[in-house]
Design an enzyme around this catalytic site. Structure first.
Site, short mmCIF file in Angstrom:
data_model
loop_
_atom_site.label_atom_id
_atom_site.label_comp_id
_atom_site.label_asym_id
_atom_site.label_seq_id
_atom_site.Cartn_x
_atom_site.Cartn_y
_atom_site.Cartn_z
N GLY A 1 -0.83 4.41 5.03
CA GLY A 1 -1.09 2.99 5.22
C GLY A 1 0.21 2.26 5.48
N GLN B 1 5.82 -4.94 6.02
CA GLN B 1 6.74 -3.80 5.94
C GLN B 1 7.52 -3.57 7.23
OE1 GLN B 1 3.50 -1.15 4.18
NE2 GLN B 1 5.33 -0.30 3.22
N CYS C 1 5.21 4.56 -1.56
CA CYS C 1 5.14 3.49 -0.56
C CYS C 1 6.25 3.75 0.45
CB CYS C 1 5.36 2.15 -1.27
SG CYS C 1 5.46 0.74 -0.17
N LEU C 2 5.95 3.54 1.72
CA LEU C 2 6.97 3.80 2.74
C LEU C 2 8.20 2.89 2.57
CD1 LEU C 2 4.73 4.36 5.92
CD2 LEU C 2 5.94 6.10 4.57
N HIS D 1 -3.44 -1.16 -2.39
CA HIS D 1 -1.98 -1.09 -2.20
C HIS D 1 -1.55 -1.94 -0.99
CE1 HIS D 1 1.92 1.32 -2.15
NE2 HIS D 1 1.96 0.64 -1.02
N GLU D 2 -2.25 -1.75 0.13
CA GLU D 2 -1.88 -2.48 1.35
C GLU D 2 -2.22 -3.96 1.23
OE1 GLU D 2 0.08 -0.93 3.19
OE2 GLU D 2 -0.41 1.07 2.45
N HIS E 1 0.46 -5.90 -0.41
CA HIS E 1 1.63 -6.20 0.42
C HIS E 1 1.51 -7.58 1.07
CE1 HIS E 1 4.31 -2.76 0.47
NE2 HIS E 1 3.32 -1.92 0.67
ZN ZN Z 1 3.39 0.11 0.38
#
Ligand code: ZN
Length: 194
Positions: free
Chosen positions: A46, A51, A93-94, A137-138, A141
């Site tokens: 995701g 991000q 998380c990226l 999670h997304e 953000h």
């Molecule tokens: Zn993340």
């Protein structure tokens, strides 16, 4: 195709609440493409617009198996319309390269959003599935909330962050979730072997 730079924890853009999309314009379609390309190139499940430096309410998720064809789901202006149950989730998380920790999540969520052609859809994800957890999670953000804000053990999480040269937890951002924690602890004690 454009692979964008993924912002790393500590960047203020990740803490900035994102704005609603008013029209699925060609600019938004390009953003969606960039999110997809960047997510796949980073092997993520995701990725949310902040991000890659865009504070807009858009994210992409693909929970398909690695050997299955890609199945990206685009969420524009998502709203979580139902959430229930609780799970312990080991997440990364990226924007937190290589750092993983345990967080609290709802087991079931129902979300309403728009796809990349502007059509509205409703999606339900249950049983603490990867999709259910990824949606939360997304979604976070978009509100400037990060997975470490849901940490079950802040000291453990802090040591993981330190190990990966990332800034510590921001204690003022920690989310108090006694009901979720209660449910998770109950389920876990039932699962313990005799
Ligand atoms: Zn993340």
């Amino acid at each position: 195709m454009a692979i964008r730079k993924i912002l790393v924890y500590g960047d203020e853009i990740l803490r900035t609440p994102s704005k609603e999309v008013h029209k699925v314009s060609s600019k938004i379609k390009t953003l969606v493409k960039d999110l997809r390309d960047t997510m796949y190139s980073a092997n993520g499940v995701g990725l949310a617009a902040p991000q890659i430096g865009e504070n807009l309410r858009v994210f992409v998720i693909d929970v398909a198996d690695e050997d299955a064809p890609p199945n990206p789901i685009v969420f524009i202006n998502p709203k979580i319309i139902k959430k229930e149950g609780a799970v312990n989730s080991y997440e990364g998380c990226l924007s937190f390269p290589e750092a993983y920790t345990n967080v609290r999540r709802y087991a079931n969520v129902k979300v309403k959003a728009m796809d990349s052609s502007g059509r509205s859809f409703v999606l339900e994800a249950t049983d603490g599935s990867l999709l259910a957890r990824a949606i939360q999670h997304e979604f976070d953000h978009l509100d400037g909330v990060l997975f470490v804000d849901h940490a079950r053990n802040r000291f453990e999480t802090d040591s993981v962050l330190k190990e990966h040269n990332l800034p510590p937890i921001q204690s003022e951002k920690l989310i108090d979730e006694p009901e979720l924690e209660d449910q998770i602890s109950k389920v876990q004690s039932q699962e313990l072997p005799e």
